[in-house]
Design an enzyme around this catalytic site. Structure first.
Site, PDB file in Angstrom:
ATOM      1  N   SER A 173       0.827  -1.203   0.000  1.00 50.06           N
ATOM      2  CA  SER A 173       0.000   0.000   0.000  1.00 50.06           C
ATOM      3  C   SER A 173       0.862   1.254   0.000  1.00 50.06           C
ATOM      4  O   SER A 173       1.976   1.265   0.545  1.00 50.06           O
ATOM      5  CB  SER A 173      -0.881   0.003   1.253  1.00 50.06           C
ATOM      6  OG  SER A 173      -1.503   1.255   1.455  1.00 50.06           O
ATOM      7  N   TYR A 219      -1.810   0.146  10.215  1.00 51.52           N
ATOM      8  CA  TYR A 219      -2.057  -0.502   8.929  1.00 51.52           C
ATOM      9  C   TYR A 219      -0.844  -0.350   8.016  1.00 51.52           C
ATOM     10  O   TYR A 219      -0.349  -1.323   7.442  1.00 51.52           O
ATOM     11  CB  TYR A 219      -3.295   0.099   8.257  1.00 51.52           C
ATOM     12  CG  TYR A 219      -3.417  -0.274   6.800  1.00 51.52           C
ATOM     13  CD1 TYR A 219      -3.718  -1.585   6.421  1.00 51.52           C
ATOM     14  CD2 TYR A 219      -3.199   0.670   5.795  1.00 51.52           C
ATOM     15  CE1 TYR A 219      -3.803  -1.937   5.083  1.00 51.52           C
ATOM     16  CE2 TYR A 219      -3.296   0.321   4.458  1.00 51.52           C
ATOM     17  CZ  TYR A 219      -3.584  -0.981   4.113  1.00 51.52           C
ATOM     18  OH  TYR A 219      -3.659  -1.322   2.778  1.00 51.52           O
ATOM     19  N   LYS A 275       1.913  -3.249   6.449  1.00 51.13           N
ATOM     20  CA  LYS A 275       2.239  -3.435   5.035  1.00 51.13           C
ATOM     21  C   LYS A 275       3.748  -3.333   4.803  1.00 51.13           C
ATOM     22  O   LYS A 275       4.312  -4.091   3.995  1.00 51.13           O
ATOM     23  CB  LYS A 275       1.480  -2.419   4.181  1.00 51.13           C
ATOM     24  CG  LYS A 275      -0.004  -2.724   4.060  1.00 51.13           C
ATOM     25  CD  LYS A 275      -0.241  -4.081   3.432  1.00 51.13           C
ATOM     26  CE  LYS A 275      -1.698  -4.376   3.189  1.00 51.13           C
ATOM     27  NZ  LYS A 275      -1.920  -5.710   2.567  1.00 51.13           N
TER      28      LYS A 275
END
Length: 326
Positions: free
Chosen positions: A117, A141, A145
């Site tokens: 991402s 998050y 990643k």
């Protein structure tokens, strides 16, 4: 090759399955259906229902379907939620990836594509981010990643896997109305939901250091993103030991306020946005340089923002017929 696509019943995953099968690749979907929809999986594509935290089930699926390549999309992905539930996100996204790689490296799998991402970049201090831009994620998050990229690269080198980490930018649009994004966590369907409920769209913060004060993002059509997976998967198949990290975007920034204006124009609604407080973990501007994937693999995005909004709206109206304006 046979490709196992984790999260293949989700919004992006279903498009990747469609693109891979359309290109003549054999695919198997592995999905726990927590957010995915089995109805998105083509009838001719096997579906294994299971969690990536279940190593035994993964190993059996890989063996039963003679899997030789993996595209890993299954993950938790809401930035704001990750701030409140970091342990959950690390467990699902990092431990789930570790368990999957353990099953993969014990099998005759030769290629692994990881869904990363743009969140790995955090708040970059450049107008356009390249793959060399320092990664300083702002949310758990984004951290998961980035940790996933490290894990994929390390496991790939140790096991002789060809690997790629694809840093997605903001995904929108649909190949067909049946594959449209049905959630309301991404901007475009979130705005659709507000408009059709008769409420004004929300902008989370209008005091960012951008031209109109709202966040600027690079939007990529999900069809283009899916085609990028096909291109990358074939590159990994043809070049053993290849190790790629690639941005997948269009290189064009669009502000949240601009997107809402365009959505109003496409849908026929006319609801100016209201301003809400900033969300934790949201950077001001993240726009891709997609030069590397174009130069090395010949992939370029073919669809613009208008295509994304129009195709997404067709899908929304299919699910919510009353939303259509006369």
């Amino acid at each position: 090759m046979t490709w196992l696509i984790t999260g293949g019943a989700g919004y992006i995953g279903a498009h990747v399955v469609r693109a891979m099968t359309g290109a003549g690749e054999r695919t198997v979907v592995y999905d726990d259906l927590s957010t995915g929809d089995a109805g998105r999986v083509p009838r001719e594509v096997p579906l294994v229902v299971g969690s990536v935290l279940d190593g035994g089930r993964l190993a059996r699926a890989i063996a039963a379907h003679q899997v030789t390549g993996v595209v890993h999309l299954a993950a938790k992905k809401q930035v704001g939620e990750s701030v409140g539930r970091p342990l959950h996100y690390y467990h699902e996204n990092v431990e789930g990836l570790r368990v999957l790689l353990e099953a993969v490296t014990a099998a005759p799998v030769t290629a692994f594509v990881f869904s990363s991402s743009a969140a790995v970049y955090g708040m970059p201090d450049v107008d356009v981010v390249t793959e060399e831009t320092p990664c300083r994620p702002l949310s758990p998050y984004g951290e998961t990643k980035l940790a996933g990229e490290w894990l994929v690269r390390a496991a790939g080198r140790a096991a002789g896997l060809a690997t790629a980490s694809l840093r997605y930018f903001n995904v929108a649009g649909a190949a067909t109305p049946a594959l449209a994004d049905t959630g309301v966590s991404n901007l475009v369907p979130m705005v659709f939901h507000r408009l059709t409920e008769g409420t004004a769209p929300r902008v989370f913060g209008d005091d960012y250091p951008t031209a109109d004060g709202t966040c600027v993002r690079d939007y990529i059509h999900v069809v283009d993103l899916a085609e990028a997976h096909v291109t990358v998967a074939r590159a990994l198949r043809s070049t053993p030991g290849l190790d790629l990290t690639l941005n997948v975007g269009r290189g064009e920034g669009v502000s949240v306020r601009e997107m809402i204006d365009r959505i109003n124009a496409v849908t026929g609604y006319d609801h100016p946005p209201t301003i809400a407080p900033r969300r934790p973990g949201d950077p001001a501007r993240v726009v891709a340089s997609a030069d590397r994937i174009a130069t090395e693999l010949g992939w370029r995005a073919a669809h613009d923002v208008q295509d994304m909004i129009t195709s997404a709206w067709e899908g929304w109206v299919r699910l919510h017929p009353a939303a259509a304006r006369a």
